[in-house]
Design a protein around this motif. Structure first.
Motif, PDB file in Angstrom:
ATOM      1  N   GLU A 165     -68.173 -53.165 -16.094  1.00 62.52           N
ATOM      2  CA  GLU A 165     -69.183 -52.730 -15.058  1.00 62.52           C
ATOM      3  C   GLU A 165     -69.197 -51.421 -14.620  1.00 62.52           C
ATOM      4  O   GLU A 165     -70.207 -50.731 -14.556  1.00 62.52           O
ATOM      5  N   GLN A 166     -67.952 -51.038 -14.186  1.00 67.52           N
ATOM      6  CA  GLN A 166     -67.558 -49.617 -13.879  1.00 67.52           C
ATOM      7  C   GLN A 166     -67.805 -48.471 -14.949  1.00 67.52           C
ATOM      8  O   GLN A 166     -68.752 -47.623 -14.636  1.00 67.52           O
ATOM      9  N   LEU A 167     -67.537 -48.855 -16.159  1.00 66.44           N
ATOM     10  CA  LEU A 167     -67.915 -48.007 -17.533  1.00 66.44           C
ATOM     11  C   LEU A 167     -69.462 -47.881 -17.597  1.00 66.44           C
ATOM     12  O   LEU A 167     -69.925 -46.840 -17.603  1.00 66.44           O
ATOM     13  N   ALA A 168     -70.010 -49.015 -17.538  1.00 65.12           N
ATOM     14  CA  ALA A 168     -71.584 -49.079 -17.490  1.00 65.12           C
ATOM     15  C   ALA A 168     -72.222 -47.893 -16.424  1.00 65.12           C
ATOM     16  O   ALA A 168     -73.173 -47.195 -16.750  1.00 65.12           O
ATOM     17  N   VAL A 169     -71.632 -47.991 -15.147  1.00 66.58           N
ATOM     18  CA  VAL A 169     -72.188 -47.212 -14.113  1.00 66.58           C
ATOM     19  C   VAL A 169     -71.954 -45.537 -14.340  1.00 66.58           C
ATOM     20  O   VAL A 169     -72.572 -44.856 -14.124  1.00 66.58           O
ATOM     21  N   LEU A 170     -70.522 -45.713 -14.702  1.00 69.90           N
ATOM     22  CA  LEU A 170     -70.112 -44.001 -14.862  1.00 69.90           C
ATOM     23  C   LEU A 170     -70.731 -43.564 -16.125  1.00 69.90           C
ATOM     24  O   LEU A 170     -71.198 -42.514 -16.051  1.00 69.90           O
ATOM     25  N   ASN A 171     -71.188 -44.282 -17.262  1.00 69.96           N
ATOM     26  CA  ASN A 171     -71.893 -43.584 -18.406  1.00 69.96           C
ATOM     27  C   ASN A 171     -73.143 -43.214 -17.892  1.00 69.96           C
ATOM     28  O   ASN A 171     -73.595 -42.302 -18.186  1.00 69.96           O
ATOM     29  N   TYR A 172     -73.684 -44.196 -17.094  1.00 71.54           N
ATOM     30  CA  TYR A 172     -75.290 -43.871 -16.537  1.00 71.54           C
ATOM     31  C   TYR A 172     -75.165 -42.612 -15.947  1.00 71.54           C
ATOM     32  O   TYR A 172     -76.077 -41.595 -16.018  1.00 71.54           O
ATOM     33  N   THR A 173     -74.296 -42.411 -14.733  1.00 73.89           N
ATOM     34  CA  THR A 173     -74.066 -41.298 -14.023  1.00 73.89           C
ATOM     35  C   THR A 173     -74.017 -40.062 -15.009  1.00 73.89           C
ATOM     36  O   THR A 173     -74.533 -39.136 -14.461  1.00 73.89           O
ATOM     37  N   ASN A 174     -73.162 -40.507 -16.064  1.00 69.60           N
ATOM     38  CA  ASN A 174     -72.960 -39.037 -16.914  1.00 69.60           C
ATOM     39  C   ASN A 174     -73.975 -38.898 -18.205  1.00 69.60           C
ATOM     40  O   ASN A 174     -73.997 -38.045 -18.859  1.00 69.60           O
ATOM     41  N   LYS A 175     -75.263 -39.612 -17.852  1.00 71.04           N
ATOM     42  CA  LYS A 175     -76.352 -39.674 -18.741  1.00 71.04           C
ATOM     43  C   LYS A 175     -76.058 -40.074 -20.056  1.00 71.04           C
ATOM     44  O   LYS A 175     -76.546 -39.473 -21.113  1.00 71.04           O
ATOM     45  N   GLN A 176     -74.874 -40.801 -20.129  1.00 72.26           N
ATOM     46  CA  GLN A 176     -74.547 -41.153 -21.628  1.00 72.26           C
ATOM     47  C   GLN A 176     -75.421 -42.751 -21.629  1.00 72.26           C
ATOM     48  O   GLN A 176     -74.652 -43.944 -21.372  1.00 72.26           O
ATOM     49  N   TYR A 177     -76.581 -42.866 -21.647  1.00 75.30           N
ATOM     50  CA  TYR A 177     -77.251 -43.980 -21.699  1.00 75.30           C
ATOM     51  C   TYR A 177     -77.036 -45.210 -22.788  1.00 75.30           C
ATOM     52  O   TYR A 177     -76.897 -46.267 -22.359  1.00 75.30           O
ATOM     53  N   GLY A 178     -76.976 -44.809 -23.925  1.00 77.35           N
ATOM     54  CA  GLY A 178     -76.442 -45.595 -24.928  1.00 77.35           C
ATOM     55  C   GLY A 178     -75.144 -46.367 -24.562  1.00 77.35           C
ATOM     56  O   GLY A 178     -74.995 -47.678 -25.025  1.00 77.35           O
ATOM     57  N   LYS A 179     -74.117 -45.631 -24.434  1.00 73.06           N
ATOM     58  CA  LYS A 179     -72.662 -46.120 -23.798  1.00 73.06           C
ATOM     59  C   LYS A 179     -73.012 -47.075 -22.729  1.00 73.06           C
ATOM     60  O   LYS A 179     -72.387 -47.762 -22.548  1.00 73.06           O
ATOM     61  N   SER A 180     -73.777 -46.545 -21.655  1.00 76.95           N
ATOM     62  CA  SER A 180     -74.140 -47.264 -20.525  1.00 76.95           C
ATOM     63  C   SER A 180     -74.561 -48.785 -20.828  1.00 76.95           C
ATOM     64  O   SER A 180     -74.088 -49.637 -20.467  1.00 76.95           O
ATOM     65  N   ALA A 181     -75.627 -48.883 -21.829  1.00 77.23           N
ATOM     66  CA  ALA A 181     -76.024 -50.024 -22.307  1.00 77.23           C
ATOM     67  C   ALA A 181     -75.299 -50.877 -22.991  1.00 77.23           C
ATOM     68  O   ALA A 181     -75.306 -52.224 -22.637  1.00 77.23           O
ATOM     69  N   ASN A 182     -74.344 -50.274 -23.641  1.00 79.67           N
ATOM     70  CA  ASN A 182     -73.280 -51.028 -24.339  1.00 79.67           C
ATOM     71  C   ASN A 182     -72.407 -51.574 -23.292  1.00 79.67           C
ATOM     72  O   ASN A 182     -72.002 -53.009 -23.647  1.00 79.67           O
ATOM     73  N   ALA A 183     -71.636 -50.848 -22.633  1.00 74.28           N
ATOM     74  CA  ALA A 183     -70.867 -51.501 -21.457  1.00 74.28           C
ATOM     75  C   ALA A 183     -71.432 -52.494 -20.841  1.00 74.28           C
ATOM     76  O   ALA A 183     -71.024 -53.561 -20.377  1.00 74.28           O
ATOM     77  N   ALA A 184     -72.895 -52.324 -20.480  1.00 72.70           N
ATOM     78  CA  ALA A 184     -73.542 -53.376 -19.625  1.00 72.70           C
ATOM     79  C   ALA A 184     -73.681 -54.729 -20.341  1.00 72.70           C
ATOM     80  O   ALA A 184     -73.640 -55.680 -19.670  1.00 72.70           O
ATOM     81  N   GLN A 185     -73.917 -54.715 -21.592  1.00 70.88           N
ATOM     82  CA  GLN A 185     -74.137 -55.712 -22.268  1.00 70.88           C
ATOM     83  C   GLN A 185     -72.912 -56.580 -22.355  1.00 70.88           C
ATOM     84  O   GLN A 185     -73.026 -57.759 -22.459  1.00 70.88           O
ATOM     85  N   THR A 186     -71.816 -55.830 -22.474  1.00 70.90           N
ATOM     86  CA  THR A 186     -70.550 -56.468 -22.588  1.00 70.90           C
ATOM     87  C   THR A 186     -70.371 -57.135 -21.284  1.00 70.90           C
ATOM     88  O   THR A 186     -69.728 -58.078 -21.206  1.00 70.90           O
ATOM     89  N   ALA A 187     -70.459 -56.409 -20.284  1.00 70.80           N
ATOM     90  CA  ALA A 187     -70.388 -56.948 -18.705  1.00 70.80           C
ATOM     91  C   ALA A 187     -71.206 -58.178 -18.689  1.00 70.80           C
ATOM     92  O   ALA A 187     -70.575 -59.416 -18.158  1.00 70.80           O
ATOM     93  N   PHE A 188     -72.325 -58.089 -19.379  1.00 72.70           N
ATOM     94  CA  PHE A 188     -73.208 -59.407 -19.004  1.00 72.70           C
ATOM     95  C   PHE A 188     -72.562 -60.544 -19.849  1.00 72.70           C
ATOM     96  O   PHE A 188     -72.534 -61.823 -19.364  1.00 72.70           O
ATOM     97  N   LYS A 189     -72.304 -60.333 -20.935  1.00 74.84           N
ATOM     98  CA  LYS A 189     -71.439 -61.354 -21.792  1.00 74.84           C
ATOM     99  C   LYS A 189     -70.503 -61.825 -20.977  1.00 74.84           C
ATOM    100  O   LYS A 189     -69.986 -63.027 -21.323  1.00 74.84           O
ATOM    101  N   LEU A 190     -69.632 -60.947 -20.326  1.00 74.51           N
ATOM    102  CA  LEU A 190     -68.602 -61.564 -19.746  1.00 74.51           C
ATOM    103  C   LEU A 190     -68.847 -62.106 -18.368  1.00 74.51           C
ATOM    104  O   LEU A 190     -68.034 -62.670 -17.390  1.00 74.51           O
TER     105      LEU A 190
END
Length: 167
Positions: A134-159
């Motif tokens: 969850e933290q990584l999804a938000v941080l990557n979004y903040t850093n404009k790393q949208y692909g990485k943010s989406a990947n981290a968010a997808q993993t968070a949802f699965k968890l």
């Protein structure tokens, strides 16, 4: 109820009088203080628990360091929080919660690169640690790393994440 808190404190005080090396007793007393809004008293209890744990490496104490660092962060004593986490990582380097807390404090400081690295370290130590994804999804979004943010968010949802900030 208030009576239960008084009873708990009485029992904890008796236990600590019998054995002042009960790290968990200091932690619980700190939790009770924190729950009652007395962060300074909570910090004092966590500090005592952490000090006792420092002399006894047979007692796991990452949870005390985490609570102490989080309490420091609520008081904007971020450097103290980071110092406690650094110390705790020397003894409990495989505890993902410590990396999560480190990430959260770096994030609060505005150091997104270090916060991102700490969140990744957390995941490297436990690939299923939800809060770090969850933290990584938000941080990557903040850093404009949208692909990485989406990947981290997808993993968070699965968890099982239900945090709206991750969406």
């Amino acid at each position: 109820s208030l009576g239960d808190v008084k009873q708990a404190n009485t029992l904890i005080d008796a236990a600590l009088k019998t054995n002042p090396n009960l790290v968990y007793a200091y932690f619980v007393k700190g939790q009770l203080d924190s729950d009652n809004g007395d962060v300074k008293a909570a910090i004092s209890m966590y500090q005592q628990g952490w000090q006792v744990a420092g002399g006894d490496h047979t007692q796991w104490a990452g949870y005390v360091a985490d609570a102490l660092a989080a309490s420091y962060a609520t008081q904007n004593q971020l450097d103290k929080g980071l110092a406690i986490i650094a110390d705790a990582l020397q003894r409990d380097k495989d505890d993902p919660q410590l990396y999560f807390r480190q990430s959260a404090i770096f994030n609060k400081q505005g150091d997104y690169d270090k916060a991102t690295q700490s969140a990744q370290n957390c995941i490297d130590h436990n690939a299923n640690y939800l809060e770090c994804h969850e933290q990584l999804a938000v941080l990557n979004y903040t850093n404009k790393q949208y692909g990485k943010s989406a990947n981290a968010a997808q993993t968070a949802f699965k968890l099982g994440s239900i945090k709206t900030s991750v969406y």
